[in-house]
Design a protein around this motif. Structure first.
Motif, short mmCIF file in Angstrom:
data_model
loop_
_atom_site.label_atom_id
_atom_site.label_comp_id
_atom_site.label_asym_id
_atom_site.label_seq_id
_atom_site.Cartn_x
_atom_site.Cartn_y
_atom_site.Cartn_z
N GLU A 56 -25.52 -44.64 70.62
CA GLU A 56 -24.37 -44.84 69.82
C GLU A 56 -24.85 -44.86 68.08
N GLN A 59 -25.45 -41.48 67.43
CA GLN A 59 -24.20 -40.67 67.15
C GLN A 59 -23.25 -40.92 65.80
N ARG A 60 -23.41 -42.23 65.42
CA ARG A 60 -22.66 -42.76 64.34
C ARG A 60 -23.58 -42.21 63.13
N THR A 63 -22.56 -38.60 62.34
CA THR A 63 -21.20 -38.60 61.97
C THR A 63 -21.22 -38.90 60.53
N THR A 86 -13.74 -41.77 56.67
CA THR A 86 -14.58 -41.68 57.79
C THR A 86 -15.78 -42.36 57.59
N THR A 90 -17.53 -45.45 59.55
CA THR A 90 -18.76 -45.19 60.11
C THR A 90 -19.92 -46.29 60.22
N ALA A 93 -18.97 -49.43 61.36
CA ALA A 93 -19.49 -49.57 62.87
C ALA A 93 -21.20 -49.70 62.99
N LEU A 94 -21.70 -48.90 62.24
CA LEU A 94 -23.19 -49.03 62.34
C LEU A 94 -23.63 -50.41 62.00
#
Length: 158
Positions: A56, A59-60, A63, A86, A90, A93-94
């Motif tokens: 994860e 991937q983040r 992005t 975005t 992102t 989320a990180l």
């Protein structure tokens, strides 16, 4: 001649119903019933969780770098707001992942991970036919530090 009936398969609960197996494992752990606990599959699931978090982050991070590259190098005011949105999502989320599991900050700061994520992001933006005329750099031109990546608006530094 009689035909033999097929033997019932001896699959474990883990193989038949993962969710039910998890509920039973949790109940066994809570009650201290360690003797009946399916240790082998429990270890497998825990290892899977650890790997999922690392995937994860990768991937983040990919992005994030992809959209930072777009925002820094593509001249398209029409798209800036979407890319920044975005980037912000992102980053959030990180930050959430790292807040929940602070020990993953060392992984997120790994230079090899950064390079892999950068290479993936660069491949993505270079494949986009709309950016064929954009001269994306072969190397990252800014700080690779995870704290910087999560806070600095690099496009404002130019």
């Amino acid at each position: 001649m009689t035909q033999a009936l097929p033997k019932p398969s001896k699959t474990s609960l883990y193989d038949r119903d993962l969710h039910l197996w998890l509920e039973e494992a949790i109940a066994q752990l809570k009650s201290g019933d360690f003797q009946n606990l399916d240790i082998e599959n429990l270890v497998e699931e825990l290892e899977g969780l650890a790997g999922r978090d690392r995937r994860e982050i990768k991937q983040r991070l990919t992005t994030l770098i992809e959209h930072l590259l777009k925002r820094c190098y593509v001249k398209s005011e029409y798209d800036y707001a979407g890319w920044v949105e975005t980037i912000d999502r992102t980053r959030n989320a990180l930050r959430d992942i790292l807040k929940q599991s602070p020990s993953l900050k060392n992984y997120a700061s790994n230079p090899e991970l950064f390079q892999d994520a950068f290479d993936d992001a660069l491949r993505i933006v270079r494949r986009n036919t709309g950016y064929k005329s954009v001269n994306f750099p072969d190397t990252w031109q800014f700080s690779r530090d995870i704290d910087s990546l999560l806070t600095i608006d690099f496009w404002e530094k130019g």
